[in-house]
Write a protein that holds these residues in place. Structure first.
Motif, PDB file in Angstrom:
ATOM      1  N   ALA A  99      -3.265   1.099  18.580  1.00  0.00           N
ATOM      2  CA  ALA A  99      -1.840   1.167  18.914  1.00  0.00           C
ATOM      3  C   ALA A  99      -0.960   0.559  17.823  1.00  0.00           C
ATOM      4  CB  ALA A  99      -1.595   0.459  20.244  1.00  0.00           C
ATOM      5  N   LEU A 100      -1.383  -0.573  17.250  1.00  0.00           N
ATOM      6  CA  LEU A 100      -0.580  -1.227  16.217  1.00  0.00           C
ATOM      7  C   LEU A 100      -0.538  -0.387  14.948  1.00  0.00           C
ATOM      8  CD1 LEU A 100       1.075  -3.629  15.287  1.00  0.00           C
ATOM      9  CD2 LEU A 100      -1.068  -4.792  14.662  1.00  0.00           C
ATOM     10  N   SER A 101      -1.699   0.135  14.539  1.00  0.00           N
ATOM     11  CA  SER A 101      -1.746   0.970  13.335  1.00  0.00           C
ATOM     12  C   SER A 101      -0.950   2.253  13.543  1.00  0.00           C
ATOM     13  CB  SER A 101      -3.197   1.318  12.975  1.00  0.00           C
ATOM     14  OG  SER A 101      -3.926   0.160  12.632  1.00  0.00           O
ATOM     15  N   GLN A 102      -1.005   2.799  14.763  1.00  0.00           N
ATOM     16  CA  GLN A 102      -0.232   4.001  15.072  1.00  0.00           C
ATOM     17  C   GLN A 102       1.261   3.737  14.923  1.00  0.00           C
ATOM     18  OE1 GLN A 102       0.780   5.975  19.208  1.00  0.00           O
ATOM     19  NE2 GLN A 102      -1.253   6.648  18.575  1.00  0.00           N
ATOM     20  N   ALA A 103       1.734   2.623  15.480  1.00  0.00           N
ATOM     21  CA  ALA A 103       3.160   2.291  15.395  1.00  0.00           C
ATOM     22  C   ALA A 103       3.585   2.112  13.949  1.00  0.00           C
ATOM     23  CB  ALA A 103       3.440   1.017  16.197  1.00  0.00           C
ATOM     24  N   ARG A 104       2.772   1.447  13.155  1.00  0.00           N
ATOM     25  CA  ARG A 104       3.108   1.237  11.746  1.00  0.00           C
ATOM     26  C   ARG A 104       3.151   2.557  10.990  1.00  0.00           C
ATOM     27  NH1 ARG A 104      -0.897  -3.979  10.783  1.00  0.00           N
ATOM     28  NH2 ARG A 104       0.555  -5.597  11.510  1.00  0.00           N
ATOM     29  N   PHE A 105       2.187   3.426  11.293  1.00  0.00           N
ATOM     30  CA  PHE A 105       2.154   4.730  10.615  1.00  0.00           C
ATOM     31  C   PHE A 105       3.402   5.541  10.945  1.00  0.00           C
ATOM     32  CE2 PHE A 105       1.313   9.255  10.682  1.00  0.00           C
ATOM     33  CZ  PHE A 105       0.794   9.479   9.423  1.00  0.00           C
ATOM     34  N   GLN A 112      -9.360  -0.141  -6.085  1.00  0.00           N
ATOM     35  CA  GLN A 112     -10.769  -0.290  -6.455  1.00  0.00           C
ATOM     36  C   GLN A 112     -11.714   0.050  -5.304  1.00  0.00           C
ATOM     37  OE1 GLN A 112     -11.012  -4.348  -7.823  1.00  0.00           O
ATOM     38  NE2 GLN A 112      -9.764  -3.945  -9.650  1.00  0.00           N
ATOM     39  N   SER A 113     -11.160   0.346  -4.147  1.00  0.00           N
ATOM     40  CA  SER A 113     -11.986   0.584  -2.958  1.00  0.00           C
ATOM     41  C   SER A 113     -12.361   2.054  -2.813  1.00  0.00           C
ATOM     42  CB  SER A 113     -11.230   0.143  -1.699  1.00  0.00           C
ATOM     43  OG  SER A 113     -10.996  -1.244  -1.696  1.00  0.00           O
ATOM     44  N   PHE A 114     -13.499   2.271  -2.146  1.00  0.00           N
ATOM     45  CA  PHE A 114     -13.918   3.605  -1.730  1.00  0.00           C
ATOM     46  C   PHE A 114     -13.504   3.794  -0.267  1.00  0.00           C
ATOM     47  CE2 PHE A 114     -16.598   2.228  -5.173  1.00  0.00           C
ATOM     48  CZ  PHE A 114     -16.686   3.354  -5.985  1.00  0.00           C
ATOM     49  N   ALA A 115     -13.539   5.037   0.195  1.00  0.00           N
ATOM     50  CA  ALA A 115     -13.028   5.334   1.535  1.00  0.00           C
ATOM     51  C   ALA A 115     -13.694   4.487   2.614  1.00  0.00           C
ATOM     52  CB  ALA A 115     -13.197   6.822   1.830  1.00  0.00           C
ATOM     53  N   PHE A 116     -15.003   4.243   2.495  1.00  0.00           N
ATOM     54  CA  PHE A 116     -15.712   3.511   3.544  1.00  0.00           C
ATOM     55  C   PHE A 116     -15.303   2.041   3.597  1.00  0.00           C
ATOM     56  CE2 PHE A 116     -18.400   2.670  -0.113  1.00  0.00           C
ATOM     57  CZ  PHE A 116     -18.846   1.372   0.083  1.00  0.00           C
ATOM     58  N   GLN A 117     -14.606   1.567   2.555  1.00  0.00           N
ATOM     59  CA  GLN A 117     -14.224   0.157   2.500  1.00  0.00           C
ATOM     60  C   GLN A 117     -12.828  -0.098   3.061  1.00  0.00           C
ATOM     61  OE1 GLN A 117     -15.019  -0.056  -1.814  1.00  0.00           O
ATOM     62  NE2 GLN A 117     -16.507  -1.680  -1.359  1.00  0.00           N
ATOM     63  N   LEU A 118     -12.126   0.957   3.483  1.00  0.00           N
ATOM     64  CA  LEU A 118     -10.768   0.808   3.983  1.00  0.00           C
ATOM     65  C   LEU A 118     -10.686   1.245   5.442  1.00  0.00           C
ATOM     66  CD1 LEU A 118      -8.766   2.251   0.932  1.00  0.00           C
ATOM     67  CD2 LEU A 118      -9.170  -0.160   1.504  1.00  0.00           C
ATOM     68  N   SER A 119      -9.751   0.678   6.177  1.00  0.00           N
ATOM     69  CA  SER A 119      -9.565   1.038   7.580  1.00  0.00           C
ATOM     70  C   SER A 119      -8.915   2.412   7.690  1.00  0.00           C
ATOM     71  CB  SER A 119      -8.678  -0.004   8.270  1.00  0.00           C
ATOM     72  OG  SER A 119      -7.349   0.091   7.768  1.00  0.00           O
ATOM     73  N   GLY A 120      -8.962   2.974   8.901  1.00  0.00           N
ATOM     74  CA  GLY A 120      -8.337   4.270   9.126  1.00  0.00           C
ATOM     75  C   GLY A 120      -6.841   4.242   8.833  1.00  0.00           C
ATOM     76  N   ASP A 171       3.217   0.701  -3.048  1.00  0.00           N
ATOM     77  CA  ASP A 171       4.250  -0.187  -2.498  1.00  0.00           C
ATOM     78  C   ASP A 171       5.077   0.542  -1.442  1.00  0.00           C
ATOM     79  OD1 ASP A 171       3.565  -2.408  -3.967  1.00  0.00           O
ATOM     80  OD2 ASP A 171       5.031  -2.057  -5.558  1.00  0.00           O
ATOM     81  N   ALA A 172       5.406   1.803  -1.709  1.00  0.00           N
ATOM     82  CA  ALA A 172       6.266   2.582  -0.807  1.00  0.00           C
ATOM     83  C   ALA A 172       5.639   2.769   0.565  1.00  0.00           C
ATOM     84  CB  ALA A 172       6.583   3.943  -1.425  1.00  0.00           C
ATOM     85  N   VAL A 173       4.308   2.818   0.628  1.00  0.00           N
ATOM     86  CA  VAL A 173       3.636   3.030   1.915  1.00  0.00           C
ATOM     87  C   VAL A 173       3.088   1.731   2.510  1.00  0.00           C
ATOM     88  CG1 VAL A 173       3.066   5.405   1.325  1.00  0.00           C
ATOM     89  CG2 VAL A 173       1.385   3.607   0.871  1.00  0.00           C
ATOM     90  N   GLY A 174       3.438   0.605   1.899  1.00  0.00           N
ATOM     91  CA  GLY A 174       3.061  -0.684   2.468  1.00  0.00           C
ATOM     92  C   GLY A 174       1.658  -1.148   2.154  1.00  0.00           C
ATOM     93  N   LEU A 175       1.030  -0.592   1.125  1.00  0.00           N
ATOM     94  CA  LEU A 175      -0.294  -1.057   0.705  1.00  0.00           C
ATOM     95  C   LEU A 175      -0.086  -2.118  -0.378  1.00  0.00           C
ATOM     96  CD1 LEU A 175      -2.258   2.317   0.643  1.00  0.00           C
ATOM     97  CD2 LEU A 175      -2.549   0.442   2.264  1.00  0.00           C
TER      98      LEU A 175
END
Length: 256
Positions: free
Chosen positions: A177-183, A139-147, A127-131
């Motif tokens: 760019a959007l993911s960078q700004a959120r990170f 339940q996901s493995f690394a290949f199932q999630l975005s960078g 929750d703290a990191v917005g997931l």
């Protein structure tokens, strides 16, 4: 521990071709972001990995005294206990045959947290990191999630480990760019809320301007400049800093 200072002095890293990092001093203070900048091959990432004694094969850390508030430390006392690491390619940080829940539970187990308490802490950190889709993510493995999601998961693991310092090696270079700004928004929020001390390894001066309190400039394995962010942008003293700033300005004109 608020206000504590993690320091490395005289870091030297050697490869077959000779010294790759030569007499580097770095200082991280809780609640502040120190940006380590330089062109590709300047020794930024090696310095970050060398601080935790996580160098790739063929490279040797010849010297580098770690300390916390002046008290000497061994890298084993820092790695995973005082400092967590976020890598440029987050997929490489996860075991591909284990889901996110198992990574989190293992981290918590090392701190003595198991059972229902561990599951609750998992949920809190995600929750703290917005997931927000916790069950799907766990339940996901690394290949199932975005960078971007994997970067957030790495920060969640750092929160689970409760390390006061965070080393981030080019954490936004593989994000859009959007993911960078959120990170970056998340990183700054956690610096403020948890008084994290961050070493941010980057060549992106836009990231430096947005996040950093201080800047250390590297060139050919050595530190050539230390400045406040404002001082560096107003009056860069090294050719490396001027080159990075010129590139930043050119890209800014191309992408208004």
């Amino acid at each position: 521990m608020v206000g504590s200072i993690l320091q490395v002095r005289g870091l030297c890293i050697e490869g077959r071709s000779g010294l790759l990092v030569d007499d580097v001093d770095l200082q991280l203070r809780r609640g502040e972001v120190c940006a380590l900048v330089g062109s590709s091959g300047s020794g930024k990432s090696l310095s970050c990995l060398g601080l935790l004694d996580l160098l790739p094969g063929g490279l040797v850390r010849r010297h580098g005294q770690l300390s916390l508030d002046g008290q000497p430390l061994h890298p084993n006392q820092v790695r995973g206990r005082l400092a967590s690491l976020i890598l440029q390619n987050p997929r490489s940080a996860f075991n591909p045959v284990r889901d996110m829940a198992s990574h989190g539970l293992e981290t918590l187990k090392l701190r003595g947290i198991t059972g229902a308490a561990a599951r609750q802490r998992l949920d809190e950190c995600l929750d703290a990191v917005g997931l927000s889709e916790r069950q799907r993510v766990l339940q996901s493995f690394a290949f199932q999630l975005s960078g971007g999601m994997l970067q957030r998961m790495m920060i969640a693991l750092a929160l689970m480990a409760e390390t006061p310092f965070l080393l981030a090696d080019e954490p936004t270079s593989d994000l859009d760019a959007l993911s960078q700004a959120r990170f970056l928004d998340l990183l700054m929020q956690l610096v403020e809320q948890h008084a994290l001390g961050v070493l941010l390894v980057t060549h992106d001066m836009g990231v430096v301007a947005r996040c950093a309190d201080h800047v250390v400039v590297m060139e050919a394995g050595r530190i050539v400049e230390r400045q406040s962010v404002q001082g560096l942008f107003d009056s860069p003293a090294s050719s490396s800093a001027r080159t990075l700033l010129e590139a930043h300005q050119i890209l800014g004109r191309r992408h208004p």
